[in-house]
Design an enzyme around this catalytic site. Structure first.
Site, PDB file in Angstrom:
ATOM      1  N   LYS A  14       0.848  -1.199   0.000  1.00 40.50           N
ATOM      2  CA  LYS A  14       0.000   0.000   0.000  1.00 40.50           C
ATOM      3  C   LYS A  14       0.885   1.252   0.000  1.00 40.50           C
ATOM      4  O   LYS A  14       2.100   1.156   0.228  1.00 40.50           O
ATOM      5  CB  LYS A  14      -0.917  -0.024   1.223  1.00 40.50           C
ATOM      6  N   ARG A  57     -11.267  -0.389  13.849  1.00 42.69           N
ATOM      7  CA  ARG A  57     -11.295   0.330  12.584  1.00 42.69           C
ATOM      8  C   ARG A  57     -12.297  -0.378  11.671  1.00 42.69           C
ATOM      9  O   ARG A  57     -13.365   0.132  11.417  1.00 42.69           O
ATOM     10  CB  ARG A  57      -9.896   0.390  11.957  1.00 42.69           C
ATOM     11  N   TYR A  73      14.770  33.035   0.433  1.00 44.68           N
ATOM     12  CA  TYR A  73      13.635  33.850   0.836  1.00 44.68           C
ATOM     13  C   TYR A  73      13.804  34.363   2.264  1.00 44.68           C
ATOM     14  O   TYR A  73      14.303  33.646   3.127  1.00 44.68           O
ATOM     15  CB  TYR A  73      12.339  33.028   0.771  1.00 44.68           C
ATOM     16  N   MET A 118      10.291  25.326  -2.992  1.00 41.33           N
ATOM     17  CA  MET A 118       9.417  24.333  -3.623  1.00 41.33           C
ATOM     18  C   MET A 118      10.233  23.321  -4.428  1.00 41.33           C
ATOM     19  O   MET A 118       9.967  22.125  -4.390  1.00 41.33           O
ATOM     20  CB  MET A 118       8.405  25.030  -4.537  1.00 41.33           C
TER      21      MET A 118
HETATM   22  C1  LIG Z   1      -0.256  -1.643   6.737  1.00 40.07           C
HETATM   23  C2  LIG Z   1      -0.800  -2.932   7.188  1.00 40.07           C
HETATM   24  C3  LIG Z   1       0.057  -4.011   7.457  1.00 40.07           C
HETATM   25  C4  LIG Z   1       1.574  -3.886   7.402  1.00 40.07           C
HETATM   26  O1  LIG Z   1       2.047  -3.117   8.471  1.00 40.07           O
HETATM   27  P1  LIG Z   1       3.618  -2.929   8.755  1.00 40.07           P
HETATM   28  O2  LIG Z   1       3.676  -2.352  10.116  1.00 40.07           O
HETATM   29  O3  LIG Z   1       4.119  -1.972   7.740  1.00 40.07           O
HETATM   30  O4  LIG Z   1       4.244  -4.263   8.609  1.00 40.07           O
HETATM   31  C5  LIG Z   1      -0.526  -5.218   7.802  1.00 40.07           C
HETATM   32  N1  LIG Z   1      -1.876  -5.348   7.890  1.00 40.07           N
HETATM   33  C6  LIG Z   1      -2.721  -4.333   7.642  1.00 40.07           C
HETATM   34  C7  LIG Z   1      -4.186  -4.553   7.746  1.00 40.07           C
HETATM   35  C8  LIG Z   1      -2.216  -3.095   7.297  1.00 40.07           C
HETATM   36  O5  LIG Z   1      -3.057  -2.085   7.070  1.00 40.07           O
END
Ligand SMILES: *Cc1c(COP(=O)(O)O)cnc(C)c1O
Length: 384
Positions: A36, A135, A276, A324
């Site tokens: 992700k 969550r 700046y 920037m």
């Molecule tokens: C991001 C995530 C992980 C991985 O987490 P890390 O701490 O980067 O290993 C695992 N499970 C879920 C549901 C996540 O959202």
């Protein structure tokens, strides 16, 4: 198009990290590479390619758009799992592509079952249960409804997993909360098992849980940050270190090196201001190099007058405000620097290193956030 900087992603470092994790968890659990956030800033396509070379055949994303990116670059035999967002309107397409996804509410589970029935293709679902992270996940009170829906739709669903997520496994202070979550997860497991529902894999562990709580490894571990060579927190490192050999004090290796080059030079007289405003006033005559990276490229403004870069193997401090698209650095103590000379923003040069942690600490961000803020436009180049 030429870019002002590039990110090199090391295959050998990733292999080292996975070998270390494998040595801890043994041969049985599947390792899912969590990709992700553009693979924590490393680039999804690049990471998938490196991971597959390392033998990884399972990828986890937060959302469907990321899953599609994995799908476009992964082998047919690799599994893809969405742990979070998708739109119900996309379900048919995801099911046809064989992309797996979490179901944590009845709407999604019901829609997936109906579409599978229509298509004659089984949806590959992971049932996420709530154990204390609060969550997403089915509540304990919903278990009967979920059970009924699974029973009715058994012919249309492939039950790939039963899963949950831990709240803060990276800190010893949460130890009892984690134990409570494990207990609740076992209750759910037991409930479905007793009622004749079997899941292909049970999974719960992120990096920190995998490293610190062996009992959470189950059938699959979801490895994000540790795969990229970072400890979830300093505390995790301290706890794991106690069990490591002296010869191998830090078995994780950073994959990422961020490089750019000198764009221009400037000589300034004592007493003049740089950039700046009045953010920096020279107290002596100075030589500056202008570097074509700024906050638009993920080099935070909070590194103004604080950050350092490496040129010719030496630390050169950032002078004045981060703009920037550019920064000025002090090269007064160096000689013979030429235009186009390599500048390292993160990584090694000569005997010195700028780590993401030092970068992140000075810019008040943790590793996760700093990495994922690296813009996707910066080219990612796979190196050995
Ligand atoms: C991001 C995530 C992980 C991985 O987490 P890390 O701490 O980067 O290993 C695992 N499970 C879920 C549901 C996540 O959202």
């Amino acid at each position: 198009m030429l870019h002002t900087s590039r990110l090199e992603i090391s295959t050998a470092a990733y292999q080292k990290n996975i070998t270390f994790i494998r040595s801890l968890i043994g041969p049985k659990p599947t390792i899912s590479a969590v990709v992700k956030g553009n693979a924590y800033g490393h680039g999804i396509a690049q990471l998938v390619s490196i991971a597959e070379k390392t033998g990884i055949r399972h990828f986890s994303t937060f959302s469907s758009d990321e899953a599609r990116e994995v799908f476009a670059s992964a082998r047919d035999t690799s599994e893809i799992m969405i742990m979070g967002m998708l739109h119900l309107a996309e379900l048919a397409d995801l099911i046809k592509k064989g992309i797996q996804f979490y179901a944590f509410d009845l709407q999604r589970l019901e829609a997936a079952s109906n579409i599978s029935k229509e298509l004659g293709i089984k949806a590959q679902v992971h049932i996420e249960v709530e154990t204390g992270f609060n969550r997403t996940g089915f509540e304990w009170e919903e278990r009967k409804t979920v059970l009924e829906m699974l029973r009715q739709n058994v012919p249309f669903l492939e039950l790939k997993g039963l899963c949950t997520h831990f709240a803060g496994a990276e800190s010893a202070q949460n130890h009892s909360r984690i134990q409570e979550q494990i207990r609740r997860f076992e209750d759910f497991s037991e409930y479905f098992r007793r009622n004749g529902i079997a899941f292909e894999r049970r999974h719960a562990a992120c990096s920190a849980a995998t490293l610190l709580f062996p009992e959470t490894r189950l059938d699959l571990v979801r490895i994000g940050i540790a795969g990229y060579g970072f400890w979830p927190t300093r505390e995790t490192f301290e706890m794991v270190k106690a069990e490591l050999s002296v010869e191998n004090p830090n078995p994780l290796r950073r994959l990422l090196t961020w490089k750019t080059e000198v764009m221009s030079f400037k000589k300034i007289k004592s007493g003049s201001f740089v950039g700046y405003g009045k953010g920096f006033k020279a107290s002596k005559d100075m030589s500056l190099a202008i570097i074509p990276v700024g906050y638009a490229h993920g080099y935070g403004r909070n590194l103004s007058n604080i950050g350092k870069v490496l040129i010719s193997g030496e630390f050169c401090p950032v002078i004045g405000m981060v703009n920037m698209n550019a920064i000025a650095v002090d090269i007064s103590k160096l000689s013979g620097i030429t235009l186009g000379e390599e500048v390292v923003l993160i990584g090694n040069q000569g005997d010195n290193e700028i780590t993401v942690a030092s970068f992140a600490e000075t810019s008040d961000l943790i590793n996760y956030e700093m990495l994922t803020r690296l813009p996707s436009q910066i080219p990612r180049i796979i190196v050995d």
